[in-house]
Design a protein around this motif. Structure first.
Motif, PDB file in Angstrom:
ATOM      1  N   GLU A 105     -14.936  -5.742   2.109  1.00 39.85           N
ATOM      2  CA  GLU A 105     -14.692  -7.111   0.649  1.00 39.85           C
ATOM      3  C   GLU A 105     -14.114  -6.142  -0.906  1.00 39.85           C
ATOM      4  N   PRO A 106     -13.445  -7.133  -1.623  1.00 43.52           N
ATOM      5  CA  PRO A 106     -12.595  -8.592  -1.016  1.00 43.52           C
ATOM      6  C   PRO A 106     -12.017  -8.778  -0.362  1.00 43.52           C
ATOM      7  N   CYS A 107     -10.450  -7.332   0.211  1.00 44.77           N
ATOM      8  CA  CYS A 107      -9.733  -8.185   0.568  1.00 44.77           C
ATOM      9  C   CYS A 107      -9.234  -8.462   2.387  1.00 44.77           C
ATOM     10  N   ARG A 108     -10.481  -8.000   2.773  1.00 45.34           N
ATOM     11  CA  ARG A 108     -11.539  -8.678   4.533  1.00 45.34           C
ATOM     12  C   ARG A 108     -11.108 -10.169   4.237  1.00 45.34           C
ATOM     13  N   SER A 109     -11.519 -10.510   3.824  1.00 46.42           N
ATOM     14  CA  SER A 109     -11.477 -11.798   4.075  1.00 46.42           C
ATOM     15  C   SER A 109     -11.455 -13.345   3.024  1.00 46.42           C
ATOM     16  N   CYS A 110     -10.299 -12.168   2.184  1.00 45.87           N
ATOM     17  CA  CYS A 110      -9.148 -12.931   1.558  1.00 45.87           C
ATOM     18  C   CYS A 110      -7.743 -13.725   2.568  1.00 45.87           C
ATOM     19  N   ASP A 111      -7.382 -14.363   2.015  1.00 45.18           N
ATOM     20  CA  ASP A 111      -6.109 -15.009   1.919  1.00 45.18           C
ATOM     21  C   ASP A 111      -5.024 -14.716   1.988  1.00 45.18           C
ATOM     22  N   ARG A 112      -5.217 -13.824   1.469  1.00 39.29           N
ATOM     23  CA  ARG A 112      -3.344 -12.754   0.879  1.00 39.29           C
ATOM     24  C   ARG A 112      -3.681 -11.407   1.101  1.00 39.29           C
ATOM     25  N   ARG A 113      -4.689 -10.933   2.491  1.00 38.62           N
ATOM     26  CA  ARG A 113      -5.214  -9.769   3.266  1.00 38.62           C
ATOM     27  C   ARG A 113      -2.347  -9.066   3.629  1.00 38.62           C
ATOM     28  N   GLU A 114      -2.708 -10.316   4.498  1.00 36.60           N
ATOM     29  CA  GLU A 114      -1.412  -9.899   5.184  1.00 36.60           C
ATOM     30  C   GLU A 114      -0.062 -10.419   4.087  1.00 36.60           C
ATOM     31  N   VAL A 115      -0.126 -11.121   2.430  1.00 31.95           N
ATOM     32  CA  VAL A 115       0.778 -10.824   2.022  1.00 31.95           C
ATOM     33  C   VAL A 115       0.682  -9.332   1.272  1.00 31.95           C
ATOM     34  N   ASP A 116      -0.333  -9.183   0.780  1.00 34.74           N
ATOM     35  CA  ASP A 116      -0.554  -7.857  -0.339  1.00 34.74           C
ATOM     36  C   ASP A 116      -0.408  -6.584   0.690  1.00 34.74           C
ATOM     37  N   PHE A 117      -1.406  -6.709   1.627  1.00 32.01           N
ATOM     38  CA  PHE A 117      -2.250  -5.231   2.070  1.00 32.01           C
ATOM     39  C   PHE A 117      -3.238  -5.129   1.375  1.00 32.01           C
ATOM     40  N   GLY A 118      -3.458  -5.793   0.496  1.00 39.99           N
ATOM     41  CA  GLY A 118      -4.527  -4.900  -0.865  1.00 39.99           C
ATOM     42  C   GLY A 118      -3.925  -4.298  -1.468  1.00 39.99           C
ATOM     43  N   GLY A 119      -2.739  -4.113  -1.367  1.00 48.08           N
ATOM     44  CA  GLY A 119      -1.873  -3.758  -2.747  1.00 48.08           C
ATOM     45  C   GLY A 119      -1.703  -2.305  -2.234  1.00 48.08           C
ATOM     46  N   CYS A 120      -1.854  -1.350  -3.079  1.00 49.73           N
ATOM     47  CA  CYS A 120      -1.248   0.504  -3.086  1.00 49.73           C
ATOM     48  C   CYS A 120      -2.444   1.118  -2.629  1.00 49.73           C
ATOM     49  N   ARG A 153      -1.920 -10.436 -11.545  1.00 52.40           N
ATOM     50  CA  ARG A 153      -2.974 -11.070 -11.011  1.00 52.40           C
ATOM     51  C   ARG A 153      -2.936 -10.605  -9.859  1.00 52.40           C
ATOM     52  N   TYR A 154      -1.931 -10.740  -8.969  1.00 51.04           N
ATOM     53  CA  TYR A 154      -2.098  -9.529  -7.841  1.00 51.04           C
ATOM     54  C   TYR A 154      -1.100  -8.546  -7.368  1.00 51.04           C
ATOM     55  N   PRO A 155      -2.007  -7.770  -6.722  1.00 47.68           N
ATOM     56  CA  PRO A 155      -1.207  -6.349  -6.702  1.00 47.68           C
ATOM     57  C   PRO A 155       0.337  -6.571  -5.860  1.00 47.68           C
ATOM     58  N   VAL A 184      -5.491  -3.496  -9.649  1.00 47.99           N
ATOM     59  CA  VAL A 184      -4.588  -4.212 -10.031  1.00 47.99           C
ATOM     60  C   VAL A 184      -4.874  -5.576  -9.577  1.00 47.99           C
ATOM     61  N   CYS A 185      -5.420  -6.007  -8.629  1.00 43.97           N
ATOM     62  CA  CYS A 185      -6.472  -7.633  -8.496  1.00 43.97           C
ATOM     63  C   CYS A 185      -7.397  -8.147  -9.426  1.00 43.97           C
ATOM     64  N   HIS A 186      -6.960  -9.594  -9.420  1.00 45.49           N
ATOM     65  CA  HIS A 186      -7.924  -9.275 -10.389  1.00 45.49           C
ATOM     66  C   HIS A 186      -9.087  -9.930  -9.794  1.00 45.49           C
ATOM     67  N   LEU A 187      -9.270  -9.692  -8.645  1.00 44.95           N
ATOM     68  CA  LEU A 187     -10.374 -10.094  -7.468  1.00 44.95           C
ATOM     69  C   LEU A 187     -11.441  -9.050  -7.377  1.00 44.95           C
ATOM     70  N   SER A 188     -10.064  -7.685  -7.616  1.00 41.99           N
ATOM     71  CA  SER A 188     -11.154  -6.146  -7.863  1.00 41.99           C
ATOM     72  C   SER A 188     -12.295  -6.075  -8.216  1.00 41.99           C
ATOM     73  N   ARG A 203     -10.209   0.918  -1.424  1.00 43.34           N
ATOM     74  CA  ARG A 203     -10.736   0.374  -2.299  1.00 43.34           C
ATOM     75  C   ARG A 203     -10.144  -0.768  -2.220  1.00 43.34           C
ATOM     76  N   THR A 204     -10.351  -1.919  -2.598  1.00 39.59           N
ATOM     77  CA  THR A 204      -9.343  -2.756  -3.054  1.00 39.59           C
ATOM     78  C   THR A 204      -8.024  -2.392  -4.645  1.00 39.59           C
ATOM     79  N   ASP A 205      -7.075  -2.566  -4.269  1.00 35.86           N
ATOM     80  CA  ASP A 205      -6.109  -2.184  -5.371  1.00 35.86           C
ATOM     81  C   ASP A 205      -6.369  -2.765  -6.469  1.00 35.86           C
TER      82      ASP A 205
HETATM   83 FE1  SF4 Z   1      -7.055  -9.996  -1.920  1.00 36.27          FE
HETATM   84 FE2  SF4 Z   1      -6.467  -9.049  -4.283  1.00 36.27          FE
HETATM   85 FE3  SF4 Z   1      -6.906  -8.085  -1.378  1.00 36.27          FE
HETATM   86 FE4  SF4 Z   1      -4.597  -8.784  -1.960  1.00 36.27          FE
HETATM   87  S1  SF4 Z   1      -5.860  -7.059  -2.951  1.00 36.27           S
HETATM   88  S2  SF4 Z   1      -5.886  -9.058  -0.576  1.00 36.27           S
HETATM   89  S3  SF4 Z   1      -5.153 -10.558  -2.840  1.00 36.27           S
HETATM   90  S4  SF4 Z   1      -8.706  -8.914  -2.914  1.00 36.27           S
END
Ligand code: SF4
Ligand code: FES
Length: 369
Positions: free
Chosen positions: A297-312, A233-235, A329-333, A325-327
């Motif tokens: 967006e959607p990374c900019r305002s996402c709680d996980r932005r310092e967890v997965d750094f927006g993916g690859c 679900r997340y990158p 792989v993320c289901h929010l992309s 762009r948001t990776d």
């Molecule tokens: Fe949030 Fe997805 Fe961006 Fe990670 S990749 S910060 S989960 S929107």
């Protein structure tokens, strides 16, 4: 050093892209001939010295096949004298008793050997060359000489059903650790994605096998299983964040935040032109995606932005043509459909049995050091 810039922990030294294997999932650059002017031993000494000054503690010697460089032992010795922990990442081909003794005397700390499968015919077919028996011999040699041994297996549709046998083999070889990582779709692997992606049914079976192995091998073999990000679900937090913990030096002295960043339309950086400290701290390449300010967006305002750094960033670029762009792989992309379509096509391909794989091709040999 500016306080906002963290210090790198690991350096991946890709000593050469020359390689005896022809894996269809290779993630090295497509234009290997462009990297033929490899750094000299003296240049590597300078790079390692600068890396240690910058804070690097771990050195991973990789390629291609690093043993195709005649000076690996010299590089290992230099790294050891600087206080770096050294890990050789090899196909096992070329790890003869003589080379192994040379590396042991030079102070090599750890060896990682790639395996393609648990039996010769399949393994040699995946590697594109007869190599299975050499790999087993190299793994036994590593244990005889007292090194810790990690086995690394890139998983895909053609070997994921052999996971139980692969884990049995790791146990027989007395591996300390086995890393089971699904293919990352860059370079040659992206080209072959349709033939490599496993089906969901294969993945579910694999997870059962890994669960059982964790219980059975606990305390003997450390089993690390990395889920394919296409099915998550997340990158993944690629490289632990851009320019944050790791850097890669490629054979001709180029420096990258990750091994495939050469595919991105970004300015280059090379140890032949700048110090490693300047490249890490100030180069436009390393600053481009550091931190979170660059995020859309959607990374900019996402709680996980310092967890997965927006993916690859490389995956975002390869799939959408825009590295910022948001990776997908993320289901929010907004681009997630690109990944969902590839997964659905893999399920369909598995049902129809249709497989098209192109083995990695290599250019004529480069300059040998
Ligand atoms: Fe949030 Fe997805 Fe961006 Fe990670 S990749 S910060 S989960 S929107
Ligand atoms: Fe380049 Fe992920 S592989 S950022």
């Amino acid at each position: 050093m500016p306080s906002a810039v963290e210090r790198p922990f690991g350096l991946l030294a890709e000593l050469t892209y020359r390689c005896p294997l022809h894996c269809s999932y290779c993630s090295n650059p497509l234009d290997l001939a462009a990297y033929a002017d490899e750094l000299t031993t003296a240049e590597w000494r300078r790079v390692l010295t600068e890396a240690r000054e910058l804070g690097v503690l771990q050195l991973h010697l990789s390629g291609g096949e690093p043993l195709l460089r005649r000076d690996v032992a010299e590089i290992v010795q230099c790294a050891g004298e600087l206080g770096l922990y050294t890990n050789l990442i090899t196909s096992g081909l070329g790890l003869t008793p003589h080379r192994a003794e040379e590396l042991l005397a030079a102070g090599l700390d750890h060896v990682q050997i790639s395996l393609q499968a648990d039996e010769a015919a399949l393994s040699d077919r995946i590697a594109g060359v007869r190599s299975f028996e050499h790999k087993l011999a190299a793994a036994r040699l590593v244990k005889q000489l007292g090194w810790p041994l990690t086995l690394n297996v890139v998983l895909h549709r053609h070997n994921v059903d052999r996971l139980a046998g692969i884990l049995d083999l790791a146990e027989q070889l007395e591996a300390d650790r086995i890393e089971l990582a699904h293919t990352q779709y860059y370079g040659w692997a992206l080209h072959n994605r349709g033939g490599l992606l496993p089906s969901r049914a294969q993945l579910e079976r694999a997870q059962e096998v890994v669960r059982a192995a964790h219980a059975r091998l606990q305390g003997r073999v450390d089993v690390v299983y990395v889920l394919p990000d296409y099915f998550s679900r997340y990158p993944k937090p690629c490289m632990g964040g851009w320019g944050r913990r790791q850097l890669t030096v490629v054979p001709d002295g180029g420096v990258l935040p990750c091994p495939t960043a050469h595919t991105l339309p970004l300015p280059r950086a090379s140890v032949r032109e700048h110090s490693l400290a300047w490249i890490w701290e100030r180069s436009p390449l390393f600053q481009r995606f550091r931190g979170t300010d660059w995020m859309p967006e959607p990374c900019r305002s996402c709680d996980r932005r310092e967890v997965d750094f927006g993916g690859c960033r490389c995956q975002a670029f390869q799939l959408t043509g825009d590295a910022a762009r948001t990776d997908p792989v993320c289901h929010l992309s907004p681009d997630h459909g690109l990944v969902a379509e590839a997964v659905a096509a893999a399920d369909e391909g598995a049902r129809s049995g249709e497989v098209v794989l192109t083995p990695r091709r290599h250019p004529a040999a480069g300059r040998s050091r």
